[in-house]
Design an enzyme around this catalytic site. Sequence first.
Site, PDB file in Angstrom:
ATOM      1  CG  ASN A 122      -5.565   2.912  -1.769  1.00  0.00           C
ATOM      2  OD1 ASN A 122      -4.904   1.967  -1.330  1.00  0.00           O
ATOM      3  ND2 ASN A 122      -5.244   4.162  -1.545  1.00  0.00           N
ATOM      4  CG  ASN A 160      -5.199   1.471   2.413  1.00  0.00           C
ATOM      5  OD1 ASN A 160      -5.828   1.459   3.465  1.00  0.00           O
ATOM      6  ND2 ASN A 160      -4.220   2.316   2.179  1.00  0.00           N
ATOM      7  CG  HIS A 163       1.753  -1.894  -1.365  1.00  0.00           C
ATOM      8  ND1 HIS A 163       1.251  -2.595  -0.295  1.00  0.00           N
ATOM      9  CD2 HIS A 163       0.893  -0.851  -1.551  1.00  0.00           C
ATOM     10  CE1 HIS A 163       0.137  -2.007   0.142  1.00  0.00           C
ATOM     11  NE2 HIS A 163      -0.093  -0.954  -0.606  1.00  0.00           N
ATOM     12  CG  ASP A 218       1.652  -5.725   0.757  1.00  0.00           C
ATOM     13  OD1 ASP A 218       1.883  -4.841   1.605  1.00  0.00           O
ATOM     14  OD2 ASP A 218       0.800  -5.591  -0.143  1.00  0.00           O
TER      15      ASP A 218
END
Length: 190
Positions: A67, A113, A21, A92
């Site tokens: 987020n 997100n 991530h 990613d």
Amino acid sequence: MDKYLIVGLGNVGSEYELTRHNTGFMVLDAFARASNIVFEDRRYGFVAETMLKGRKIFLLKPSTYMNLSGNAVRYWLNKENIDQKRLLVVSDDVALPLGAFRLKASGSNGGHNGLGHIQQLIGQQYARLRMGIGSDYPHGAQIDWVLGRYSEEEQKILQSSIDTAVEIVNSFVLAGIDITMNQFNKLGKK
């Protein structure tokens, strides 16, 4: 003077280093190393600045967590009065195999997100570079996959696409999104 904002998505903290991530952070770290610049802890993120042939580049690694990445992106676009056409977000992407990448001028968030929050705050009209992390995980284990660390073997595969991503950032700044997509997207297919 033309200004550019290059954003790498990820999560801050040592527990997230070298996780899938954080691939966006890894690309910006590589660009910073190649440019001999250092990130400073600033508002909403870690920022490094450099010049490339008369153009000012701001690198941003949001410290808002994934987020809420849009807060950092919107703040730095406004603070530095950067045209959204000169924004490139690196993230990613589980829909692409490891080592693959795709550059797009705009589009959906693809279920990501971080991209989703940016889209909520500034819309879909910004360039994004999606770095493939693969999807070799069992059903229901996506969160563990994206927050998992790359193996040494995976890092070797990834390094080649990170090196290319640094070239893509340079090309985006110097030649624009269309020329850069034409030049690099054919290389990114795996």
